[in-house]
Design a protein around this motif. Sequence first.
Motif, PDB file in Angstrom:
ATOM      1  N   PRO A  57       1.056  -1.504   0.077  1.00 28.99           N
ATOM      2  CA  PRO A  57      -0.086   0.052  -0.206  1.00 28.99           C
ATOM      3  C   PRO A  57       0.755   1.324   0.043  1.00 28.99           C
ATOM      4  O   PRO A  57       1.877   1.176  -0.045  1.00 28.99           O
ATOM      5  CB  PRO A  57      -0.866  -0.275   1.517  1.00 28.99           C
ATOM      6  N   GLY A  58       0.650   2.143  -0.078  1.00 31.08           N
ATOM      7  CA  GLY A  58       0.600   3.669  -0.193  1.00 31.08           C
ATOM      8  C   GLY A  58       2.501   4.113  -0.974  1.00 31.08           C
ATOM      9  O   GLY A  58       2.743   4.932  -1.002  1.00 31.08           O
ATOM     10  N   ILE A  59       1.752   3.627  -2.316  1.00 30.56           N
ATOM     11  CA  ILE A  59       3.063   3.279  -3.195  1.00 30.56           C
ATOM     12  C   ILE A  59       2.304   3.183  -4.492  1.00 30.56           C
ATOM     13  O   ILE A  59       1.204   2.345  -5.086  1.00 30.56           O
ATOM     14  CB  ILE A  59       3.633   2.757  -3.366  1.00 30.56           C
ATOM     15  N   SER A  60       2.485   3.765  -6.232  1.00 24.60           N
ATOM     16  CA  SER A  60       1.988   4.185  -7.264  1.00 24.60           C
ATOM     17  C   SER A  60       3.205   4.010  -7.852  1.00 24.60           C
ATOM     18  O   SER A  60       3.954   4.599  -8.254  1.00 24.60           O
ATOM     19  CB  SER A  60       0.614   5.400  -7.739  1.00 24.60           C
ATOM     20  N   TYR A  61       2.780   3.445  -9.143  1.00 25.01           N
ATOM     21  CA  TYR A  61       4.220   3.645 -10.929  1.00 25.01           C
ATOM     22  C   TYR A  61       4.462   5.176 -11.442  1.00 25.01           C
ATOM     23  O   TYR A  61       3.670   6.668 -11.458  1.00 25.01           O
ATOM     24  CB  TYR A  61       2.736   3.361 -11.669  1.00 25.01           C
ATOM     25  N   GLY A  62       6.053   4.573 -10.736  1.00 20.15           N
ATOM     26  CA  GLY A  62       6.733   5.576 -11.626  1.00 20.15           C
ATOM     27  C   GLY A  62       6.791   5.529 -12.616  1.00 20.15           C
ATOM     28  O   GLY A  62       6.846   6.556 -13.561  1.00 20.15           O
ATOM     29  N   SER A  63       8.120   5.197 -12.396  1.00 18.89           N
ATOM     30  CA  SER A  63       8.255   3.866 -14.347  1.00 18.89           C
ATOM     31  C   SER A  63       9.116   2.746 -14.082  1.00 18.89           C
ATOM     32  O   SER A  63       9.633   2.835 -13.000  1.00 18.89           O
ATOM     33  CB  SER A  63       9.013   5.177 -14.467  1.00 18.89           C
ATOM     34  N   ILE A  64       8.891   2.851 -14.873  1.00 15.81           N
ATOM     35  CA  ILE A  64       9.638   0.982 -15.521  1.00 15.81           C
ATOM     36  C   ILE A  64      11.367   0.945 -15.480  1.00 15.81           C
ATOM     37  O   ILE A  64      12.225  -0.125 -15.864  1.00 15.81           O
ATOM     38  CB  ILE A  64       9.349   0.085 -16.778  1.00 15.81           C
ATOM     39  N   SER A  65      11.478   2.356 -16.178  1.00 10.43           N
ATOM     40  CA  SER A  65      13.077   2.792 -15.765  1.00 10.43           C
ATOM     41  C   SER A  65      12.925   3.953 -15.516  1.00 10.43           C
ATOM     42  O   SER A  65      13.361   5.222 -15.402  1.00 10.43           O
ATOM     43  CB  SER A  65      13.808   2.716 -17.475  1.00 10.43           C
ATOM     44  N   ALA A  66      14.614   3.667 -14.385  1.00  8.60           N
ATOM     45  CA  ALA A  66      14.597   4.862 -13.472  1.00  8.60           C
ATOM     46  C   ALA A  66      16.018   5.868 -13.455  1.00  8.60           C
ATOM     47  O   ALA A  66      16.192   6.618 -12.056  1.00  8.60           O
ATOM     48  CB  ALA A  66      14.358   4.909 -12.320  1.00  8.60           C
ATOM     49  N   ASN A  67      16.825   5.155 -14.828  1.00 10.02           N
ATOM     50  CA  ASN A  67      17.992   5.650 -13.999  1.00 10.02           C
ATOM     51  C   ASN A  67      18.620   5.179 -12.924  1.00 10.02           C
ATOM     52  O   ASN A  67      19.912   6.503 -13.127  1.00 10.02           O
ATOM     53  CB  ASN A  67      18.137   7.083 -14.751  1.00 10.02           C
ATOM     54  N   TYR A  68      18.483   4.457 -12.307  1.00  6.53           N
ATOM     55  CA  TYR A  68      19.085   3.949 -11.631  1.00  6.53           C
ATOM     56  C   TYR A  68      20.429   3.275 -11.705  1.00  6.53           C
ATOM     57  O   TYR A  68      20.788   1.885 -10.565  1.00  6.53           O
ATOM     58  CB  TYR A  68      18.414   4.525  -9.982  1.00  6.53           C
ATOM     59  N   CYS A  69      20.254   2.605 -13.025  1.00  3.63           N
ATOM     60  CA  CYS A  69      20.539   0.488 -13.354  1.00  3.63           C
ATOM     61  C   CYS A  69      21.839   1.075 -13.273  1.00  3.63           C
ATOM     62  O   CYS A  69      22.546   0.380 -12.559  1.00  3.63           O
ATOM     63  CB  CYS A  69      19.974   0.688 -14.911  1.00  3.63           C
ATOM     64  N   THR A  70      22.745   1.470 -14.330  1.00  4.61           N
ATOM     65  CA  THR A  70      22.373   2.754 -15.213  1.00  4.61           C
ATOM     66  C   THR A  70      22.735   1.526 -16.482  1.00  4.61           C
ATOM     67  O   THR A  70      23.540   1.570 -17.129  1.00  4.61           O
ATOM     68  CB  THR A  70      23.272   4.038 -14.834  1.00  4.61           C
ATOM     69  N   ASP A  71      22.234   2.491 -17.272  1.00  7.35           N
ATOM     70  CA  ASP A  71      22.378   1.535 -18.838  1.00  7.35           C
ATOM     71  C   ASP A  71      22.186   2.534 -19.543  1.00  7.35           C
ATOM     72  O   ASP A  71      21.669   3.761 -19.804  1.00  7.35           O
ATOM     73  CB  ASP A  71      20.840   1.101 -19.460  1.00  7.35           C
ATOM     74  N   LYS A  72      23.607   2.239 -20.605  1.00  9.56           N
ATOM     75  CA  LYS A  72      24.327   3.423 -21.813  1.00  9.56           C
ATOM     76  C   LYS A  72      24.600   4.795 -21.226  1.00  9.56           C
ATOM     77  O   LYS A  72      24.181   5.716 -22.355  1.00  9.56           O
ATOM     78  CB  LYS A  72      23.404   3.513 -22.624  1.00  9.56           C
ATOM     79  N   LYS A  73      24.749   5.311 -20.392  1.00  7.93           N
ATOM     80  CA  LYS A  73      25.601   5.879 -19.505  1.00  7.93           C
ATOM     81  C   LYS A  73      26.763   6.207 -18.201  1.00  7.93           C
ATOM     82  O   LYS A  73      26.637   5.126 -17.765  1.00  7.93           O
ATOM     83  CB  LYS A  73      24.180   6.896 -18.634  1.00  7.93           C
ATOM     84  N   ALA A  74      27.237   6.842 -18.376  1.00  8.38           N
ATOM     85  CA  ALA A  74      28.720   7.027 -17.515  1.00  8.38           C
ATOM     86  C   ALA A  74      29.051   6.830 -16.490  1.00  8.38           C
ATOM     87  O   ALA A  74      28.234   8.294 -15.957  1.00  8.38           O
ATOM     88  CB  ALA A  74      29.780   7.684 -18.080  1.00  8.38           C
ATOM     89  N   THR A  75      28.045   6.232 -14.914  1.00  4.88           N
ATOM     90  CA  THR A  75      28.013   6.544 -13.747  1.00  4.88           C
ATOM     91  C   THR A  75      28.680   6.290 -13.248  1.00  4.88           C
ATOM     92  O   THR A  75      29.792   5.599 -13.489  1.00  4.88           O
ATOM     93  CB  THR A  75      26.527   6.657 -13.611  1.00  4.88           C
TER      94      THR A  75
END
Length: 353
Positions: free
Chosen positions: A153-171
């Motif tokens: 309870p108490g949560i809702s959808y934000g995104s299937i991809s949140a950039n905390y993976c991180t995919d194809k980015k230098a982090t």
Amino acid sequence: MTEEHAIASVPMKWVGPLRITGNVAHVETEVPLATYESPLWPSVGRGAKISRLAPEGIVATLVDERMTRSVLVEAINAQTALSTARRIDSQFAELRSVVRSCSRFADLIAVRHEITANLLFLRFEFTTGDASGHNMATLAADRLLSYLLETLPGISYGSISANYCTDKKATAINGILGRGKNVVTELTVPRDVVRDRLHTTAAKIAELNVRKNLIGTLLAGGIRSANAHYANMLLGFYLATGQDAANIVEGSQGVTVAEDRDGDLYFSCTIPNLIVGSVGNGKGLPFVETNLTRLGCRVEREPGENARRLAVLAAATVLCGELSLMAAQTNPGELMAAHVHLERSTEKIGSQS
């Protein structure tokens, strides 16, 4: 051939063989590199020659492997986000069962979280067999996200991809936690080989590595990275073996270490984000099938073993090119002379064909 099925042709050559030992493979093999940068072939070839002259060859150690996908959920407030994160941690066994119900090969191995305001970022980490695992991880993350939204309870959808993976980015996070295969390669080159084959000394290479790769990258603001040109070898290897070439963005993050050990050269490349697979999208193309077969990555093995072999071959290829370039850059004019000679020769051949 229709436009939809046209294939972009990139020149490819096999270089080597490389000599590799370690915890995944003991092999001497040539490797394919698809590239427009023609000097890369002889440069990696020189490093491969050095690997055969070193006592143990390139010692490649697979340290870790995981593919990640992060999702975003919105909580009512930060306190709800925290309680949700704690419940997720306590339900790890259930979440693992959700993943197993949607994939034969994906296995959930960790969940990490980050809270900002009322936003909860979840980073799911999986093993994915012989696949690089992008689609497999996204499918599993989608199922996990649906399960969490239905049961907590108490949560809702934000995104299937949140950039905390991180995919194809230098982090920084990928360098710290890893994404894909984490491989360390090491090569100890006798002093006479350094002198006669690389035309330099261990001391010069070690000094250049500190000044160029470490200090130079620091001044440039590099992120979890200190190397000369990992991306060159990775791109050539990725294109030749049917990988998602955009993954060189995080894949080229890595650290080169060079030490003068009483005249012998200790040289190492650490690549924490090496994303490769021996099955999956792109692997069915005839030239890719041929290359993977020749590399010994189409053999019947336990799930994941072919991808691990492919990863250490890629990492060893990176070391060969990195060593050759670093040696060349200790000698004034050598790098540019090689590029002018090789690239102009290639242009002449192309214009006459």
